[in-house]
Design an enzyme around this catalytic site. Structure first.
Site: not given
Ligand SMILES: *Cc1c(COP(=O)(O)O)cnc(C)c1O
Length: 418
Positions: A225, A266-268, A307, A311, A339-340, A375
């Protein structure tokens, strides 16, 4: 609003990729990914750090392999993600499964016996694990009762969120631990996106309280996050700034309780969002009269990047002339090809139509959408209007472009119809 510019490609590369691979097409930069990995690995910590990549952000095996080769562990959000990672040779003991829908007992046994770790996200999941693996260790996700998502829909903490075991149910957790003779190895929270050091301090404080309640805890996972700036008027999370107070809290915990806890993040988004671009082509330009708007229509849309429609998220848009860029500018509304009416790429944060200042555009010009590494490809409203899945190309460190996912064919779209 400011005119946005290309992030890691140049004009010549954009035209070359479009000609070689066709449009629309995703491009990911390996060297940009490596920079983000290094930044994450330097997250301040007192007693060791594990960085997990939240693979739901972008699960292409070529991206996962870059993560693996650089010492990154995985956060998987479903049994399918676990199996996808195992299939390409990700070591089982580097995968942690944190999912809304738990696998059935049989699957759970299969992956845990291989070494995959399971993060119990509800009392039901904790019981499921206990039944199958009594007298072992467990990881637990808690909902600490606060959230900080930058939109309502990305908020994954607080009483309106179903993620994790509600913080007031410690007694119920203790009963289950006792019933199955389980020890807590890891406590985990993930409450949504943010860049505010005060929020991260609060997250660490609450999560460390769980580590205090469960004295067998060795690892504290603070989830992901970390907000990143996609648009130039946004601000990215500074890992050093938010991490330093967190590190201090771990040191204070040691001084008070004599236990050195390992930190896990846990970065995504932070690892991949700004490492991806989407090259599309302008297929039409229309307007709605004197008091109306000028609309630019692309050959991509919510089927490649959902997205904005989900969002109200904003992404930089850069017009690249087919041969040269015009030196004039115009306010446009940019829409996708579905078409939205919600397939709209120029919205105010939160979701209302607005215009964007862009280089004057013509049909046939390219538009590069930036900040689409996370995403987008993995989270799209795929095949809506029967548009095929967008191909993906990796810009390797050596400067070469390599196709890492082909464009889908019509036959593939309908292959499971009986
Ligand atoms: C989605 C998720 C993340 C990554 O979130 P980001 O906003 O992409 O950093 C980390 N941990 C868990 C459990 C998640 O579901």
């Amino acid at each position: 609003m400011k005119l946005e510019s290309l992030r890691f490609l140049n004009l010549v590369q954009v035209r070359k990729i479009a000609e070689e691979f066709g449009t629309p097409v995703f491009i990911y930069s390996e060297s940009e990914i490596l920079k983000r990995i290094e930044a994450a690995k330097s997250f301040p910590n007192a007693y060791g750090l594990i960085v997990r990549y939240a693979m739901k952000a972008n699960p292409n095996s070529n991206i996962l392999k870059i993560m693996l080769q650089n010492g990154i562990f995985l956060d998987a959000s479903s049994i399918y993600e676990v199996e996808r990672a195992l299939k390409i040779g990700y070591p089982a003991n580097k995968i942690l499964l944190t999912s809304q829908e738990p696998p059935n007992s049989e699957k759970l046994k299969e992956i845990v016996n291989q070494g995959v770790e399971f993060n119990a996200c509800s009392l039901h999941q904790l019981e499921l694990y206990g039944k199958n693996f009594p007298n072992t260790e467990i990881s637990i996700r808690f909902n600490p009762g606060l959230g900080s998502g930058h939109t309502k829909k990305t908020d994954v903490g607080g009483k309106e969120s179903s993620f994790g075991i509600w913080h007031e149910f410690i007694d119920k957790v203790k009963n289950l631990l006792q019933k199955y003779n389980l020890n807590v190895k890891r406590v985990h929270t993930h409450i949504g996106s943010g860049s505010d050091p005060e929020v991260w301090k609060a997250v660490a404080k609450y999560t460390l309280e769980f580590a205090e309640i469960f004295p067998t805890t060795q690892i504290v996972n603070l989830g992901g996050g970390y907000k990143v700036a996609r648009m130039s008027d946004e601000k990215s999370t500074d890992f050093q700034l938010i991490g330093e107070p967190v590190k201090q809290q771990f040191i204070e915990f040691f001084e008070k309780h004599g236990r050195k806890l390992q930190l896990e993040i846990e970065p995504g988004t932070a690892l991949i969002a700004n490492c991806g671009s989407l090259i599309s082509e302008i297929v039409d330009i229309v307007n709605t009269g004197e008091n109306g708007y000028t609309f630019v229509k692309l050959n991509t849309g919510m089927d490649a990047n959902t997205r904005p429609s989900l969002y109200g998220a904003r992404h930089p848009l850069v017009v690249i002339g087919r041969n040269e860029n015009q030196n004039h500018f115009q306010e446009y509304v940019v829409v996708g090809h579905c078409c939205e009416s919600g397939d709209l790429f120029t919205q105010k944060m939160g979701g209302e139509l607005e215009t964007r200042l862009l280089h004057k555009a013509e049909i046939g010009d390219y538009i590069v959408m930036e900040g689409v590494g996370a995403y987008c490809s993995g989270m799209s409203t795929k095949n809506y209007n029967s548009f095929p899945e967008t191909p993906e190309v990796l810009l390797e460190q050596n400067g070469k472009f390599r196709l890492i996912r082909k464009r889908q064919t019509l036959d593939q779209i309908i292959q499971n119809e009986v």
